[in-house]
Design a protein around this motif. Structure first.
Motif, PDB file in Angstrom:
ATOM      1  N   GLN A   1      -6.399   5.320  -4.340  1.00  0.00           N
ATOM      2  CA  GLN A   1      -6.975   5.245  -5.684  1.00  0.00           C
ATOM      3  C   GLN A   1      -6.310   4.185  -6.526  1.00  0.00           C
ATOM      4  O   GLN A   1      -6.859   3.725  -7.511  1.00  0.00           O
ATOM      5  CB  GLN A   1      -6.846   6.590  -6.378  1.00  0.00           C
ATOM      6  CG  GLN A   1      -7.859   7.597  -5.866  1.00  0.00           C
ATOM      7  CD  GLN A   1      -7.597   8.961  -6.462  1.00  0.00           C
ATOM      8  OE1 GLN A   1      -7.477   9.103  -7.657  1.00  0.00           O
ATOM      9  NE2 GLN A   1      -7.496   9.961  -5.601  1.00  0.00           N
ATOM     10  N   ASN A   2      -5.071   3.831  -6.146  1.00  0.00           N
ATOM     11  CA  ASN A   2      -4.380   2.787  -6.893  1.00  0.00           C
ATOM     12  C   ASN A   2      -4.397   1.462  -6.149  1.00  0.00           C
ATOM     13  O   ASN A   2      -3.573   0.581  -6.405  1.00  0.00           O
ATOM     14  CB  ASN A   2      -2.950   3.215  -7.187  1.00  0.00           C
ATOM     15  CG  ASN A   2      -2.904   4.225  -8.322  1.00  0.00           C
ATOM     16  OD1 ASN A   2      -2.946   3.866  -9.485  1.00  0.00           O
ATOM     17  ND2 ASN A   2      -2.855   5.494  -7.977  1.00  0.00           N
ATOM     18  N   ASP A   3      -5.336   1.357  -5.215  1.00  0.00           N
ATOM     19  CA  ASP A   3      -5.541   0.099  -4.501  1.00  0.00           C
ATOM     20  C   ASP A   3      -4.331  -0.366  -3.710  1.00  0.00           C
ATOM     21  O   ASP A   3      -4.043  -1.562  -3.631  1.00  0.00           O
ATOM     22  CB  ASP A   3      -5.982  -1.002  -5.474  1.00  0.00           C
ATOM     23  CG  ASP A   3      -7.276  -0.638  -6.159  1.00  0.00           C
ATOM     24  OD1 ASP A   3      -8.186  -0.177  -5.448  1.00  0.00           O
ATOM     25  OD2 ASP A   3      -7.364  -0.773  -7.385  1.00  0.00           O
ATOM     26  N   ILE A   4      -3.587   0.555  -3.157  1.00  0.00           N
ATOM     27  CA  ILE A   4      -2.544   0.193  -2.197  1.00  0.00           C
ATOM     28  C   ILE A   4      -3.157   0.415  -0.818  1.00  0.00           C
ATOM     29  O   ILE A   4      -3.479   1.537  -0.448  1.00  0.00           O
ATOM     30  CB  ILE A   4      -1.296   1.096  -2.350  1.00  0.00           C
ATOM     31  CG1 ILE A   4      -0.780   1.060  -3.788  1.00  0.00           C
ATOM     32  CG2 ILE A   4      -0.216   0.693  -1.356  1.00  0.00           C
ATOM     33  CD1 ILE A   4      -0.225  -0.251  -4.230  1.00  0.00           C
ATOM     34  N   THR A   5      -3.376  -0.693  -0.084  1.00  0.00           N
ATOM     35  CA  THR A   5      -4.043  -0.534   1.207  1.00  0.00           C
ATOM     36  C   THR A   5      -3.079  -0.834   2.353  1.00  0.00           C
ATOM     37  O   THR A   5      -1.901  -1.104   2.123  1.00  0.00           O
ATOM     38  CB  THR A   5      -5.282  -1.440   1.303  1.00  0.00           C
ATOM     39  OG1 THR A   5      -4.825  -2.783   1.353  1.00  0.00           O
ATOM     40  CG2 THR A   5      -6.198  -1.249   0.120  1.00  0.00           C
ATOM     41  N   CYS A   6      -3.630  -0.783   3.564  1.00  0.00           N
ATOM     42  CA  CYS A   6      -2.827  -0.880   4.780  1.00  0.00           C
ATOM     43  C   CYS A   6      -1.801  -2.011   4.719  1.00  0.00           C
ATOM     44  O   CYS A   6      -0.619  -1.811   4.970  1.00  0.00           O
ATOM     45  CB  CYS A   6      -3.720  -1.132   5.981  1.00  0.00           C
ATOM     46  SG  CYS A   6      -5.233  -0.184   5.998  1.00  0.00           S
ATOM     47  N   HIS A   7      -2.279  -3.223   4.390  1.00  0.00           N
ATOM     48  CA  HIS A   7      -1.368  -4.360   4.524  1.00  0.00           C
ATOM     49  C   HIS A   7      -0.269  -4.343   3.463  1.00  0.00           C
ATOM     50  O   HIS A   7       0.745  -4.996   3.626  1.00  0.00           O
ATOM     51  CB  HIS A   7      -2.144  -5.678   4.500  1.00  0.00           C
ATOM     52  CG  HIS A   7      -2.744  -5.993   3.168  1.00  0.00           C
ATOM     53  ND1 HIS A   7      -3.918  -5.438   2.746  1.00  0.00           N
ATOM     54  CD2 HIS A   7      -2.314  -6.788   2.170  1.00  0.00           C
ATOM     55  CE1 HIS A   7      -4.196  -5.889   1.534  1.00  0.00           C
ATOM     56  NE2 HIS A   7      -3.247  -6.704   1.165  1.00  0.00           N
ATOM     57  N   ASP A   8      -0.469  -3.580   2.368  1.00  0.00           N
ATOM     58  CA  ASP A   8       0.605  -3.485   1.381  1.00  0.00           C
ATOM     59  C   ASP A   8       1.826  -2.803   1.994  1.00  0.00           C
ATOM     60  O   ASP A   8       2.959  -3.073   1.583  1.00  0.00           O
ATOM     61  CB  ASP A   8       0.137  -2.683   0.150  1.00  0.00           C
ATOM     62  CG  ASP A   8      -0.885  -3.459  -0.661  1.00  0.00           C
ATOM     63  OD1 ASP A   8      -0.697  -4.677  -0.824  1.00  0.00           O
ATOM     64  OD2 ASP A   8      -1.871  -2.854  -1.110  1.00  0.00           O
ATOM     65  N   CYS A   9       1.603  -1.894   2.939  1.00  0.00           N
ATOM     66  CA  CYS A   9       2.728  -1.237   3.600  1.00  0.00           C
ATOM     67  C   CYS A   9       3.061  -1.893   4.934  1.00  0.00           C
ATOM     68  O   CYS A   9       4.217  -2.134   5.238  1.00  0.00           O
ATOM     69  CB  CYS A   9       2.417   0.230   3.844  1.00  0.00           C
ATOM     70  SG  CYS A   9       2.472   1.206   2.335  1.00  0.00           S
ATOM     71  N   HIS A  10       2.008  -2.199   5.710  1.00  0.00           N
ATOM     72  CA  HIS A  10       2.257  -2.637   7.078  1.00  0.00           C
ATOM     73  C   HIS A  10       2.325  -4.143   7.232  1.00  0.00           C
ATOM     74  O   HIS A  10       2.636  -4.636   8.314  1.00  0.00           O
ATOM     75  CB  HIS A  10       1.151  -2.110   8.008  1.00  0.00           C
ATOM     76  CG  HIS A  10       1.206  -0.630   8.207  1.00  0.00           C
ATOM     77  ND1 HIS A  10       2.231   0.003   8.845  1.00  0.00           N
ATOM     78  CD2 HIS A  10       0.355   0.352   7.828  1.00  0.00           C
ATOM     79  CE1 HIS A  10       2.013   1.312   8.876  1.00  0.00           C
ATOM     80  NE2 HIS A  10       0.871   1.551   8.251  1.00  0.00           N
ATOM     81  N   GLY A  11       2.012  -4.880   6.170  1.00  0.00           N
ATOM     82  CA  GLY A  11       1.963  -6.324   6.286  1.00  0.00           C
ATOM     83  C   GLY A  11       0.736  -6.746   7.078  1.00  0.00           C
ATOM     84  O   GLY A  11      -0.173  -5.958   7.324  1.00  0.00           O
TER      85      GLY A  11
END
Lengths: 284, 363
Positions: A72-82
């Motif tokens: 919901q806050n637009d943190i998606t896969c690549h924000d964590c996994h690169g």
């Protein structure tokens, strides 16, 4: 006259009906698509990881993530996994696109800590952080919060089931009790803000003060230092009391508004009755 | 003192004659009913919108970064700002209701018939202007609700081939609802619509004055049936004077209007502020349900259920033309709708359809 208007209408309508097939795509999309035009972006990670190619356990990850507060806050896969969500072929390339993948157990706090900086600091200084670094026995973020379906945190995370895996629940319970007072105030204020919103008020000032105080306190938990939390309880209750006062002041305002417009209602009703009686009295 | 002022005025503008003619000698038909007050209630309602609107204008900032804040400031900081805003918002909705009711009663009593066709057309245009006021004002607080309702509503013209995109882009000042749209709607709301409204209202009043008030079709109505080929003012020598009796009725209904308004402000202050109306507009987050104002719900729902959108728009335009020029379509002499079962049936069907579409559109 009538026939003239009718024939004019017909003439205007004919080309309309003949080109009625125009823009079927519009018809399909009309009012059913999401209107946030700029936001329709491609995300290769999600496309591929949600597709049939993926093994079922992995496919669930995307569904889990969709429910999360991060999504919901637009943190998606690549924000964590690169990696690079715009380039399907090289998306998960470590060298070219900085893909991190899944870090080893003890490195997970660093992954989350890139964004949750304050929490990482407290965590690293805490008994949990130290244990994680020295013996690898401490819990990391994901143990308590999960990795994909991460929801807004609250005190309920401290539960017998979660906290008695490595030590007795007693320690956890002490912590929970120490936090109880402030947490109770936090829920009260949360409800108050919700009620204000329902009443059509957007209490921006109070909301901002509340969010920062709450975040500060919840960050403090990660020290898992019972004494520290007890020590600072007074300070936090004072801050929260101030916010609460603001909220109840607004409620008092709302009540006096209600009284005032109720008074105006009675006033005009009275004048209405007078007018009605006047108009009913016989004249001349 | 008063006499001297009056005399001074009489010499210059002939106030004595004016009062005598327009107030004392002005008579209304004997069988007039309470629905004849709705026109005056509408004018009073508009007056309230103007006054509260000007007060809001003092504090409102028409910029996407500040609009929401400034409206919140009006609600929470400006002394009595909440009252003006509430009156303006409740008023805008009530007003459209009253205009609807006014037209409805005029329709049911057949008072749009010869020679009052123009009065009806101008009245229908006034209804249209009222809706345009509501529609443009809706965006101004720049909330999630207003932003997305406007996004949906301004997309409707794009159903028209060739021209549609142009119309939508002119409405929005671009591809999507942005600060440019806000400026446009603001200008429209406070400086383009008011003069148009005043002109139409002047014409409407001129026509009612010139032709005279029509009697109701109930009871003595034979006289209404005579052909109208040459002008003569309809006055009602046997009616009662407008002042004070009917004037008091007018005031009574204005008070009822105000009482309803304050009732809603007191007991249902959030009637027109659902959850999304307390959130600042966010172009990146589409709320769960988007729907326009209640008076646009029926047309909106109709567009939604007609599979071909262009056809839907054509039908709506046709309906609008039918409504606007209704006096020319209905050339029957009989005014009393009770004696016209077909028209009555059609009307009831259309009315029921409207209500159904409206509630359907809500869900």
């Amino acid at each position: 006259m009538r026939s003239l208007v009718l024939s004019l209408l017909l003439i205007a309508g004919l080309p309309g009906i003949s080109s009625a097939g125009y823009r079927e795509d519009f018809a399909r999309e009309f009012m059913s698509k999401t209107w946030s035009g700029e936001r329709i972006e491609e995300n290769a990670c999600i496309d591929c990881h949600a597709s049939e190619r993926m093994k079922p356990v992995f496919r669930e990850i995307v569904d889990e993530w969709r429910k999360s507060w991060h999504a919901q806050n637009d943190i998606t896969c690549h924000d964590c996994h690169g990696g690079d969500p715009k380039d399907p072929s090289l998306a998960m390339s470590h060298q070219q696109r900085g893909f991190i993948g899944v870090p080893p157990y003890a490195k997970i706090p660093d992954l989350c800590g890139r964004c949750h900086v304050g929490i990482l600091r407290y965590f690293n200084e805490s008994g949990h952080g130290k244990a994680l670094r020295t013996s690898g026995k401490g819990p990391h973020c994901v143990v308590c919060h999960g990795s994909h379906n991460i929801q807004k945190a609250n005190i309920e995370i401290i539960s017998e089931q979660r906290c008695s895996k490595c030590h007795t629940y007693g320690r956890a319970q002490d912590m929970k009790q120490a936090m109880f007072l402030v947490e109770k105030k936090i829920t009260e204020i949360e409800d108050g803000i919700k009620a204000l919103r329902r009443a059509g008020i957007y209490p921006e000032e109070q909301e901002q003060a509340f969010f920062s105080t709450q975040a500060e306190f919840r960050t403090l938990f990660h020290t898992v230092d019972v004494n520290l939390v007890k020590e600072r309880t007074g300070e936090y209750t004072r801050k929260l009391d101030d916010i609460e006062k603001g909220i109840s002041g607004t409620f008092a305002d709302l009540r006096s508004r209600k009284n005032f417009s109720g008074f105006l209602m009675l006033l005009v009703s009275g004048m209405g009755v007078v007018m009605l009686l006047l108009s009913k009295t016989p004249k001349e | 003192m008063w006499d001297r002022v009056r005399n001074w005025l009489d010499v210059r503008i002939g106030i004595n004659d004016l009062v005598e003619e327009e107030v004392r000698a002005y008579r209304v038909p004997k069988n007039i009913n309470i629905f004849y007050t709705l026109g005056v209630v509408t004018i009073a309602g508009y007056l309230i919108q103007v006054i509260t609107g000007i007060l809001l204008l003092i504090y409102y900032v028409p910029h996407p970064d500040h609009a929401f804040q400034s409206v919140q400031g009006i609600m929470n900081k400006v002394p009595f700002g909440w009252l003006f805003r509430q009156m303006h918002v409740m008023g805008s909705n009530l007003l459209i209701g009253v205009v609807f009711a006014h037209m409805l009663t005029v329709f049911l009593m057949g008072n749009y018939k010869r020679p009052r066709e123009l009065t009806w057309i101008v009245g229908a245009l006034l209804l249209f202007v009222s809706v345009a006021f509501g529609f443009s004002g809706y965006l101004l607080p720049w909330t999630q609700l207003s932003y997305w309702a406007t996004t949906v509503a301004t997309a409707i013209p794009t159903a028209v081939p060739y021209m549609g995109d142009l119309v939508a882009n002119v409405l929005r000042g671009g591809e999507s609802v942005t600060g440019a749209t806000l400026s446009r709607f603001f200008a429209f709301h406070i400086s383009i619509l008011p003069p148009i409204f005043l002109m139409l209202l002047g014409l409407h009043l001129f026509l009612t004055k010139r032709i005279g008030i029509s009697g109701t079709p109930f009871g003595l109505s034979a006289e209404e049936k005579r052909p109208w080929t040459e002008y003569h003012k309809k006055n009602h020598p046997d009616g009662y004077p407008y002042y004070p009796r009917f004037f008091q009725k007018d005031l009574f209904m204005v008070m009822v209007y105000l009482a309803v308004m304050f009732f809603l402000i007191t007991f249902a202050p959030n009637l027109f502020f659902p959850g999304d109306a307390t959130m600042p507009a966010d172009p990146y987050r589409t709320p769960a349900s988007i729907r326009p104002e209640w008076y646009l719900l029926a047309p909106y729902q109709m567009l939604k259920i007609i599979p071909n959108k262009f056809l839907g728009v054509i039908i709506q335009v046709a309906l609008f033309v039918l409504f606007l020029f209704w006096p020319f379509f209905d050339t029957e002499k009989e005014k009393n709708i009770m004696k016209r079962p077909f028209l009555r049936g059609m009307f009831l069907a259309a009315f029921a359809l409207w209500v159904i579409l409206m509630f359907w559109g809500r869900s």
